[in-house]
Design a protein around this motif. Structure first.
Motif, short mmCIF file in Angstrom:
data_model
loop_
_atom_site.label_atom_id
_atom_site.label_comp_id
_atom_site.label_asym_id
_atom_site.label_seq_id
_atom_site.Cartn_x
_atom_site.Cartn_y
_atom_site.Cartn_z
N ASN A 162 -5.76 7.80 4.63
CA ASN A 162 -4.84 6.89 5.37
C ASN A 162 -3.14 7.82 5.51
O ASN A 162 -2.68 7.42 6.33
N SER A 182 -3.49 1.61 7.99
CA SER A 182 -4.35 0.57 7.16
C SER A 182 -5.53 -0.12 7.88
O SER A 182 -5.91 -1.05 7.14
N THR A 217 0.97 -1.17 0.01
CA THR A 217 -0.07 0.01 0.08
C THR A 217 1.02 1.30 -0.23
O THR A 217 1.94 1.17 0.56
#
Length: 620
Positions: free
Chosen positions: A513, A547, A153
């Motif tokens: 995020n 996350s 990510t």
């Protein structure tokens, strides 16, 4: 003053999203309006989220998945994934989540969600599992897989870069593996166990769209040259995902067992959704069996329609069969299938089986009030039913046969677009836009179908980006971070770590995020310095917590499934809360075990370079 206004808007947004008294897209736009009217954001800042790369990328991904569905790719892959459904719903979800998490560990979790979204929808349909029971676990699996490696990510990458700017060593490619892998396994198990209990069985939102959920009965015949002749019935029931409730050979009923070997000219009694019946119509080797067929030229005309029509009270067809009233000759329409109310559908099956065992057919079943017929015929003949006295036309069925010849082209375009964006050859939004246009130009999907995306997704994420900018520019994020750090000091290093992770999760809802991690990281490092402990467990804990945004549908992976799964805001809260609680409890103990608070070679920040907090919610 700006901080108080922004925090007030956050509270209003969360209340509106939770109550859902007004549509979520209206609530989202209300947030943008409030931020603009109060002067917290300029109009340019408030609306720039709608032109963000992530919004455009998600829109194009949804459009490209229409191309995969139109070319039959979804159905073909879904057949393979649906194989696990024979072992139960939970085994099916476990297999799907395991595959998605594995892919998401090495590619962007948003890309993984987009790639598996059409596959999961197709597999859920074949496995007879509601999409609402499958798509949210899909999104969660992609998010969990993204915590395993550095490149899973972009949040990990942004946090690693911020740590370097703050004088710390960046995150290694496999450094997160000792904690990320157990977290992913734990998360998958929690979802598999609690999902069936907490997720709704919801397929639609009522209205016209619900008609597609009806079960129809139809008759099909195997031509002598059918490719299924000599094969087991399982080739049709399991291989094609069709429910065969009876087999008729020379007027005699034969048990519809999977091992039964088919012969030519046999009749099959098939039950299925509207899409199943239409799919049978286009399969080679199986023919729908109307008593009288219209001319091929008439049925293949571009003017031909597929419609669903209900039997109103007082209709001259009530109590009479299609054959008795010479339906095809009189009305110029072919009845492909029949639906009867669920309460008497079982009786209809028994009645139909008794009749066909005696040499009769579907067209000999007397019709009743409330029956729904799936009809096909010229537009002009459908228009003759407009008065509603004989049949009440419910809706047109816009159906196009799968373009199997374009399947390889669609897959190549889809993977090429995702690959180009993932490797940063071009921006993700440009890659998605090019892929969508390529699918339209090559004939994989019609433009009008490609643009049938859920616009609520675009409005939701664009509005939340505006709220994220307000959180950063007003200093509300820094204010909350400092407050939590002071409160956590009473619980020692582990207590501070827990509160910092909770704050990160809370901030990741209105912010991205990435932005949440960037806001909390400086606070975490300052708190470590005040406590006299190593800052690395705090930095890693914040990175992983960023996350864990499972409680709201504002994470891009969750946004992708929000519309197709017909979810509500509270659905994410019900399953996301216990999932987040379980992962946080694990992380509070696992992170210090791998990165001790009092590690040898104490790592302290040597500089405080400013960290840019202008990090939009990206496709991570």
């Amino acid at each position: 003053m700006s901080i108080a206004i922004v925090l007030g808007v956050v509270v209003v947004a969360l209340v509106l999203f939770s109550l859902e008294t007004i549509p979520i897209e209206v609530s989202s736009l209300t947030v943008v309006c409030l931020l603009s009217l109060t002067g917290v954001l300029t109009p340019q800042q408030a609306f720039e989220g709608f032109s963000n790369d992530t919004v455009i990328f998600i829109f194009t991904l949804l459009a490209m998945t229409q191309g995969l569905a139109s070319t039959g790719v979804v159905q073909l892959i879904g057949q393979r994934l649906a194989f696990f459904a024979r072992y139960g719903h939970q085994v099916f979800v476990l297999a799907m989540m395991g595959a998605v998490a594995a892919f998401s560990s090495v590619i962007s979790n948003t890309v993984a969600t987009a790639a598996f979204l059409p596959v999961a929808i197709g597999a859920a349909h074949r496995a007879k599992v509601p999409k609402s029971k499958v798509l949210l676990p899909l999104a969660y699996a992609s998010m969990l897989g993204g915590m395993i490696f550095l490149y899973g990510t972009s949040t990990n990458l942004v946090a690693s870069a911020a740590m370097q700017k703050l004088g710390m060593r960046g995150i290694g490619v496999t450094e997160l593996l000792p904690v990320g892998l157990p977290v992913a396994v734990l998360g998958v198990l929690v979802v598999v166990l609690l999902g069936p209990l907490l997720l709704p069985s919801r397929e639609g939102r009522g209205g016209v769209s619900e008609w597609s959920l009806r079960d129809y009965l139809t008759e099909a015949v195997l031509p002598p040259d059918s490719r299924y002749v000599g094969k087991e019935l399982a080739e049709i029931t399991e291989g094609l995902g069709l429910r065969v409730i009876g087999v008729i050979r020379e007027g005699q009923g034969v048990p519809a067992v999977p091992s039964y070997r088919l012969v030519g000219n046999e009749r099959l009694i098939i039950e299925g959704k509207r899409e199943d019946i239409l799919r049978v119509k286009d399969l080679q080797g199986i023919d729908i069996r109307p008593d009288v067929k219209l001319a091929d030229a008439e049925l293949s005309s571009r003017d031909a329609l597929l419609v669903e029509a209900s039997m109103p009270p007082g209709s001259p067809l009530v109590g009479r069969s299609l054959k008795e009233v010479l339906f095809v000759e009189r009305y110029g329409l072919v009845a492909l299938a029949l639906h009867r109310k669920p309460a008497i559908q079982r009786l209809t099956k028994l009645q139909l089986l008794r009749r066909v065992f005696g040499g009769h057919s579907l067209s000999t079943v007397p019709l009743a009030v409330g029956d729904v017929l799936l009809l096909r015929g010229p537009r002009s003949r459908v228009a003759e039913l407009a008065d509603g006295s004989t049949l009440l036309v419910l809706t047109d069925v816009e159906y196009q046969p799968p373009r199997y010849g374009k399947a390889l082209v669609a897959v190549s375009i889809f993977l090429g677009a995702l690959g180009a964006g993932t490797l940063n050859l071009v921006p993700m939004s440009v890659a998605g836009l090019a892929g969508m246009l390529a699918m339209i130009v090559t004939g994989c999907v019609d433009a009008r179908i490609a643009f049938r995306v859920d616009w609520r997704v675009v409005l939701l994420i664009g509005s939340m980006m505006a709220l994220g900018v307000a959180m950063e520019s007003s200093g509300a994020g820094q204010f909350l971070g400092s407050l939590v750090a002071r409160m956590g000091a009473f619980g020692g290093p582990r207590g501070v770590l827990a509160l910092l992770m909770v704050l990160t999760i809370i901030l990741s809802a209105p912010m991205s995020n990435q932005a949440a991690a960037l806001v909390v990281l400086p606070v975490a490092i300052s708190a470590a310095a005040k406590l006299g402990v190593d800052a690395r467990p705090f930095a890693i804990g914040v990175t992983l917590a960023a996350s864990c945004s499972f409680i709201t549908p504002l994470e891009p992976s969750c946004v992708l499934v929000y519309g197709p799964g017909h979810y509500r805001f509270t659905d994410f809260f019900r399953l996301g809360t216990p999932l987040t609680g379980a992962l946080l409890a694990f992380l509070v103990f696992a992170v210090p075990a791998v990165w001790p608070f009092q590690a040898q070679g104490h790592e302290a920040p040597v500089q405080r370079a400013p960290v840019s907090l202008n990090a939009p919610r990206s496709a991570h």
